[in-house]
Design a protein around this motif. Structure first.
Motif, short mmCIF file in Angstrom:
data_model
loop_
_atom_site.label_atom_id
_atom_site.label_comp_id
_atom_site.label_asym_id
_atom_site.label_seq_id
_atom_site.Cartn_x
_atom_site.Cartn_y
_atom_site.Cartn_z
N GLY A 458 5.01 0.10 -9.88
CA GLY A 458 4.23 0.36 -9.08
C GLY A 458 3.11 1.51 -8.16
O GLY A 458 1.67 0.65 -7.91
N LEU A 459 3.25 2.44 -8.93
CA LEU A 459 2.08 3.59 -8.57
C LEU A 459 0.39 3.13 -9.60
O LEU A 459 -0.52 3.17 -9.05
CB LEU A 459 2.60 5.22 -8.62
CG LEU A 459 3.51 5.90 -7.60
CD1 LEU A 459 3.53 6.65 -8.19
CD2 LEU A 459 2.41 5.57 -6.79
N LEU A 460 0.75 3.08 -11.02
CA LEU A 460 -0.21 2.15 -11.75
C LEU A 460 -0.78 0.74 -11.93
O LEU A 460 -2.35 1.28 -11.26
CB LEU A 460 0.38 2.31 -13.11
CG LEU A 460 0.75 3.15 -13.86
CD1 LEU A 460 1.60 3.23 -14.99
CD2 LEU A 460 -0.17 4.29 -14.10
N LYS A 461 0.35 0.32 -10.38
CA LYS A 461 -1.05 -1.04 -10.11
C LYS A 461 -1.11 -0.51 -8.74
O LYS A 461 -2.45 -1.45 -8.60
CB LYS A 461 0.57 -1.98 -9.59
CG LYS A 461 1.03 -3.08 -10.71
CD LYS A 461 1.49 -4.04 -10.48
CE LYS A 461 1.05 -5.03 -9.93
NZ LYS A 461 2.71 -6.08 -8.74
N THR A 462 -1.21 0.39 -8.47
CA THR A 462 -1.59 0.93 -6.61
C THR A 462 -2.78 1.61 -6.99
O THR A 462 -4.10 1.03 -6.64
CB THR A 462 -0.89 2.04 -5.51
OG1 THR A 462 0.27 1.09 -6.37
CG2 THR A 462 -1.99 2.13 -4.84
N VAL A 463 -3.20 1.99 -8.82
CA VAL A 463 -4.01 3.01 -9.29
C VAL A 463 -5.65 1.87 -9.45
O VAL A 463 -6.70 1.71 -8.32
CB VAL A 463 -3.91 4.13 -10.16
CG1 VAL A 463 -5.53 3.66 -10.72
CG2 VAL A 463 -3.06 4.74 -9.62
N ALA A 464 -4.64 -0.01 -10.09
CA ALA A 464 -5.56 -0.26 -10.54
C ALA A 464 -6.30 -1.05 -9.19
O ALA A 464 -7.18 -1.50 -9.66
CB ALA A 464 -4.90 -1.11 -11.53
N ALA A 465 -5.84 -0.82 -8.53
CA ALA A 465 -6.34 -2.09 -7.43
C ALA A 465 -7.08 -1.23 -6.45
O ALA A 465 -8.24 -1.65 -5.49
CB ALA A 465 -4.82 -2.46 -6.58
N ASN A 466 -7.38 0.36 -6.80
CA ASN A 466 -7.57 1.58 -6.14
C ASN A 466 -8.95 2.09 -6.61
O ASN A 466 -9.15 3.34 -6.34
CB ASN A 466 -7.56 2.41 -5.08
CG ASN A 466 -6.74 1.26 -4.08
OD1 ASN A 466 -7.10 1.36 -2.82
ND2 ASN A 466 -5.24 1.06 -4.09
N ARG A 467 -9.52 1.12 -7.84
CA ARG A 467 -10.26 1.87 -8.26
C ARG A 467 -12.09 2.00 -7.85
O ARG A 467 -12.13 3.27 -8.63
CB ARG A 467 -10.60 1.37 -10.13
CG ARG A 467 -9.22 1.37 -10.89
CD ARG A 467 -9.59 0.81 -11.92
NE ARG A 467 -9.29 -0.83 -12.13
CZ ARG A 467 -9.73 -2.22 -12.96
NH1 ARG A 467 -9.87 -2.07 -14.32
NH2 ARG A 467 -9.81 -3.02 -12.43
N LYS A 468 -12.06 1.73 -7.25
CA LYS A 468 -13.54 1.90 -6.30
C LYS A 468 -14.08 2.90 -5.52
O LYS A 468 -14.93 3.46 -4.71
CB LYS A 468 -13.90 0.56 -5.09
CG LYS A 468 -14.13 -0.28 -6.88
CD LYS A 468 -14.51 -1.66 -5.59
CE LYS A 468 -15.44 -2.78 -6.18
NZ LYS A 468 -15.11 -4.56 -5.83
N MET A 469 -11.91 3.50 -5.42
CA MET A 469 -12.01 4.59 -4.46
C MET A 469 -12.46 6.09 -5.24
O MET A 469 -12.03 5.80 -6.59
CB MET A 469 -10.58 5.10 -4.29
CG MET A 469 -9.98 3.26 -3.45
SD MET A 469 -10.62 3.71 -1.41
CE MET A 469 -9.85 5.09 -0.85
N PRO A 470 -13.15 7.31 -4.46
CA PRO A 470 -13.86 7.97 -5.77
C PRO A 470 -12.86 8.55 -5.97
O PRO A 470 -11.67 8.87 -4.84
CB PRO A 470 -14.40 8.69 -4.08
CG PRO A 470 -13.66 8.49 -2.99
CD PRO A 470 -13.09 6.55 -3.13
N LEU A 471 -12.80 9.63 -6.76
CA LEU A 471 -12.09 10.38 -7.97
C LEU A 471 -11.95 11.84 -7.31
O LEU A 471 -13.02 12.02 -6.40
CB LEU A 471 -12.49 9.93 -9.03
CG LEU A 471 -12.52 8.51 -9.75
CD1 LEU A 471 -12.06 9.19 -11.10
CD2 LEU A 471 -11.22 7.95 -9.55
N PRO A 472 -11.24 12.68 -7.39
CA PRO A 472 -9.72 12.07 -8.24
C PRO A 472 -8.84 11.16 -7.25
O PRO A 472 -8.53 11.18 -6.14
CB PRO A 472 -8.91 13.46 -8.48
CG PRO A 472 -10.01 14.21 -7.17
CD PRO A 472 -10.73 14.16 -7.55
N LEU A 473 -7.83 10.28 -7.34
CA LEU A 473 -6.74 9.55 -6.76
C LEU A 473 -5.41 11.00 -7.32
O LEU A 473 -4.55 11.21 -7.58
CB LEU A 473 -6.38 8.92 -7.58
CG LEU A 473 -8.09 7.50 -6.68
CD1 LEU A 473 -7.12 6.08 -6.87
CD2 LEU A 473 -8.19 7.51 -5.34
#
Length: 565
Positions: A458-473
């Motif tokens: 679930g967390l990996l899918k959340t990361v995949a859906a928020n790749r436009k967010m500034p890093l780091p996540l």
């Protein structure tokens, strides 16, 4: 709760007296109902569509009454009036009877084996020599729609068809055919259509389009013919125009096709009991014979009465009153449950009529007794036991950890407890058989096939859906996973787990390591090979060459799935 709209003046005429709005509101409360709104057709249209559209609409006062969802017998004016009259002891609860035809064989409905693939069950009955007025006719049609939306589950479980028996001839055949082979003139249409054409026609219909999905993907569609090949209906979509009922209809043939036979019997009983009072011989229903593919024959409607026995002491204890056995029997009789005191003077024999399909347990009878007694009349008492609410230790620990993880700069994610098999197996380079996942037997979508066995997917899918967010996540989640466990009575158990993810352009193992150290510090678990925690290389772990090992003795507060980079 379903809402029944009845004309006030018509209701008062049927009740035999006039009430003020406050008096009728009080009567509804005593009977377990609620007068939700006093309005009119004009007010409704004006409120929803504007004053211009409301011009010319009726000013007749309407009472909108909220009815319990399981009281199908109160969904029309007839049932509502009957229930209130019995409650006010103005009449006795009627006795419904199934009778044979006076001068001929009963109407027969033959079910063919082809229906097994779509809607395998059907029941039928006849209302003989019924007299309709405009109000009765409107109530008859409205009850069908109320039942369709309620117990019939929007026609998926049961679909009701009503036909003018004088325009058709039995025996009737309930079968299933390919859509291209079905052709008839549907209700209120000017020409004939094939079933395929009807599906296209009704895709834009505001009412019928909601039911098309029930059969449109099936290889065959259910259809009912009379002995001359005239189509009565194509359930659960539309009836034929040839057999439609009108104010001049004297004999009504009612058929209910279904995927659930029990629900079909309830719906048929409800339709005939509500309107058989308008037959030439009130409260009688003419039976119909249903022939099954295996040769069995059954007569419907069942109109089954059954008897239950319970003690007055049980009702007194549960309700919190102290009434005599005779008085409790009278209270139940007021609720259309004929009751008599048995010879021992303590037990009450209660007769459940076919209109009260909601009574399935002694507690339902007790509830009716409490309603007839009057909830406001039950004396208030101090509870015999006192309890102090307290948070479960595991939930309290989870809440405390969430606050500290957030303080460490991580953002909490809340992901679905259900996921696809790929999420917990293929995408994590695992075999599904190794995951101990609990599968959903009839998943609605491919996204919800199993209960999750790990929080990481679930967390990996959340990361995949928020790749436009500034890093780091920095993400974390503390929640339950579900694992098969044969030692449990349900075959599975919940595990509370913590999972954290650090996502950046460069590795950040020290970030996750530091987070883990902080969690262990909060849990007062010291580093060490024995009773503490330590880090070691893990062969075969798909996302990191490291995994964090916790001692088993930490029990339910341990965090076994740790973190991943």
């Amino acid at each position: 709760m379903p809402t029944v709209s009845v004309k006030r003046d018509l209701l008062f005429h049927a009740l035999g007296r006039t009430y003020t709005d406050e008096e009728f509101d009080e009567l509804c409360f005593e009977f377990g109902l609620e007068l939700d709104e006093i309005t009119s057709e004009k007010d409704i249209i004006s409120r929803e569509q504007g004053d211009t559209k409301a011009e010319g609409a009726s000013d007749v006062i309407l009472y909108k009454i909220d009815v319990p969802a399981n009281r199908y017998d109160l969904l029309c004016l007839e049932g509502l009036v009957r229930g209130l009259q019995v409650f006010k002891q103005k009449m006795e609860a009627p006795r419904y009877r199934r009778v044979s035809p006076a001068s001929s064989e009963p109407q027969r409905l033959v079910i063919t084996k082809e229906t097994t693939a779509v809607r395998p069950h059907a029941v039928a009955a006849v209302l003989r020599n019924i007299t309709f007025t405009q109000e009765r006719y409107d109530s008859f049609i409205e009850l069908q729609e109320k039942l369709h939306q309620n117990v019939c589950r929007k026609r998926t479980l049961v679909a009701i068809g009503t036909h003018d028996l004088d325009t058709i001839s039995g025996p009737f055949t309930y079968t299933a055919k390919p859509p291209g082979d079905i052709r008839f003139k549907p209700l209120n249409q000017a020409k004939e259509y094939t079933a395929q054409e009807l599906m296209s026609l009704y895709k834009t219909d505001s009412h019928l389009r909601h039911y098309l999905h029930i059969i449109e993907d099936e290889a065959v569609y259910p259809v009912i013919y009379d002995s001359n090949g005239i189509v009565l209906s194509m359930p659960p979509i539309i009836n034929g125009d040839h057999s439609k009922i009108s104010l001049n209809t004297k004999n009504v043939f009612i058929e209910c096709t279904a995927t659930d036979l029990t629900k079909a019997k309830i719906v048929l009983d409800m339709m005939v009991t509500m309107f058989c009072e308008y037959c030439e011989e009130p409260f009688t229903v003419e039976e119909a014979e249903v022939v099954y593919p295996d040769g069995r024959t059954c007569q419907y409607p069942e109109l089954a009465y059954r008897k239950e026995t319970l003690s007055a002491d049980f009702i007194n204890r549960k309700v919190g009153i102290s009434e005599s056995t005779e008085h409790i029997a009278q209270l139940l009789t007021k609720m259309c449950l004929r009751s008599e005191v048995m010879s021992d003077g303590e037990q009450i024999e209660v007769e459940i009529p076919p209109t009260r399909s909601d009574v399935i347990h002694a507690c339902d009878i007790m509830e009716d007794a409490a309603m007839a007694y009057g909830f406001n009349n039950i004396p208030r008492t101090t509870p015999r036991t006192y309890t102090i609410a307290n948070q479960l230790p595991l939930n309290k620990l989870s809440e405390l950890l969430r606050q500290d993880l957030a303080a460490a700069g991580f953002t909490e994610a809340l992901t679905f407890a259900l996921c696809s098999q790929e999420d917990i197996a293929d995408k994590l380079l695992k075999n599904i058989s190794e995951t101990r996942a609990c599968r959903i037997s009839n998943p609605k979508t491919a996204e919800f096939q199993v209960a999750r066995t790990t929080l990481l997917s679930g967390l990996l899918k959340t990361v995949a859906a928020n790749r436009k967010m500034p890093l780091p996540l920095r993400l974390f989640e503390i929640s339950d996973v579900v694992l098969k466990d044969e030692s449990k009575d349900v075959g599975a158990r919940n595990n509370r787990r913590l999972c954290a993810v650090y996502y950046n352009k460069s590795p950040g193992f020290e970030v996750i390591h530091g987070l883990m150290d902080r969690v262990m510090q909060l849990l007062e678990i010291k580093p060490g090979q024995g009773n503490g925690y330590h880090i070691q290389a893990a062969d075969g772990f798909q996302f990191s060459p490291w995994c964090f090992q916790l001692p088993c003795q930490t029990g339910p507060t341990s965090l076994p799935s740790g973190a991943a980079v």
